[in-house]
Scaffold this motif. Structure first.
Motif, PDB file in Angstrom:
ATOM      1  N   ASN A  87      62.222  62.758 -23.223  1.00  0.00           N
ATOM      2  CA  ASN A  87      61.534  62.303 -24.422  1.00  0.00           C
ATOM      3  C   ASN A  87      61.164  60.845 -24.207  1.00  0.00           C
ATOM      4  OD1 ASN A  87      61.120  61.068 -27.011  1.00  0.00           O
ATOM      5  ND2 ASN A  87      62.055  62.855 -27.954  1.00  0.00           N
ATOM      6  N   ILE A  88      59.877  60.575 -24.014  1.00  0.00           N
ATOM      7  CA  ILE A  88      59.415  59.215 -23.699  1.00  0.00           C
ATOM      8  C   ILE A  88      59.722  58.247 -24.840  1.00  0.00           C
ATOM      9  CG2 ILE A  88      57.049  59.566 -24.499  1.00  0.00           C
ATOM     10  CD1 ILE A  88      58.062  57.638 -21.349  1.00  0.00           C
ATOM     11  N   GLU A  89      59.663  58.719 -26.082  1.00  0.00           N
ATOM     12  CA  GLU A  89      59.967  57.837 -27.209  1.00  0.00           C
ATOM     13  C   GLU A  89      61.431  57.420 -27.194  1.00  0.00           C
ATOM     14  OE1 GLU A  89      58.315  60.799 -27.684  1.00  0.00           O
ATOM     15  OE2 GLU A  89      56.310  59.998 -28.066  1.00  0.00           O
ATOM     16  N   CYS A  90      62.321  58.358 -26.895  1.00  0.00           N
ATOM     17  CA  CYS A  90      63.758  58.057 -26.825  1.00  0.00           C
ATOM     18  C   CYS A  90      64.042  57.068 -25.692  1.00  0.00           C
ATOM     19  CB  CYS A  90      64.534  59.352 -26.630  1.00  0.00           C
ATOM     20  SG  CYS A  90      66.316  59.159 -26.593  1.00  0.00           S
ATOM     21  N   ALA A 147      61.917  54.902 -24.374  1.00  0.00           N
ATOM     22  CA  ALA A 147      61.328  53.606 -24.727  1.00  0.00           C
ATOM     23  C   ALA A 147      62.194  52.873 -25.750  1.00  0.00           C
ATOM     24  CB  ALA A 147      59.920  53.807 -25.278  1.00  0.00           C
ATOM     25  N   GLU A 148      62.728  53.606 -26.714  1.00  0.00           N
ATOM     26  CA  GLU A 148      63.592  52.995 -27.716  1.00  0.00           C
ATOM     27  C   GLU A 148      64.868  52.438 -27.071  1.00  0.00           C
ATOM     28  OE1 GLU A 148      66.076  54.252 -31.708  1.00  0.00           O
ATOM     29  OE2 GLU A 148      64.302  55.427 -31.161  1.00  0.00           O
ATOM     30  N   THR A 170      56.744  64.922 -18.623  1.00  0.00           N
ATOM     31  CA  THR A 170      56.478  65.389 -19.969  1.00  0.00           C
ATOM     32  C   THR A 170      55.523  66.578 -19.886  1.00  0.00           C
ATOM     33  OG1 THR A 170      54.663  63.830 -20.179  1.00  0.00           O
ATOM     34  CG2 THR A 170      56.804  63.105 -20.999  1.00  0.00           C
TER      35      THR A 170
END
Length: 83
Positions: free
Chosen positions: A39-42, A44-45, A22
């Motif tokens: 994208n760490i959020e993507c 993780a989701e 990142t």
């Protein structure tokens, strides 16, 4: 990169470097790295959905694979191959 520098090698003159990560982790590095940014959020989701599906479903289901897209962010750490 420190080891390369200590060995007298110069990036990208002698060796190209590409990182995965990142932008927050790579901002202070010189030369600016070419990076495969995720994208760490993507990620993780996607991991959470896989885990919840496994917990709610049949434990004998075959493993699934989720591909999280990466962006190539060009820095100054890569050069064309010497001919």
């Amino acid at each position: 990169m420190r080891c390369l520098c200590k060995a007298g090698l110069e990036i990208p003159r002698d060796l190209s470097v590409i990182s995965i990560g990142t932008p927050e982790t790579l901002e202070l590095i010189y030369p600016p790295l070419t990076t495969l940014r995720f994208n760490i959020e993507c990620a993780a989701e996607a991991a959470a959905h896989l885990m919840l599906d496994r917990l709610e479903g049949d434990a004998t289901m075959p493993p699934r694979q989720v591909i999280v897209p990466l962006d190539l962010v060009l820095g100054e750490s890569c050069a064309a191959a010497a001919v």
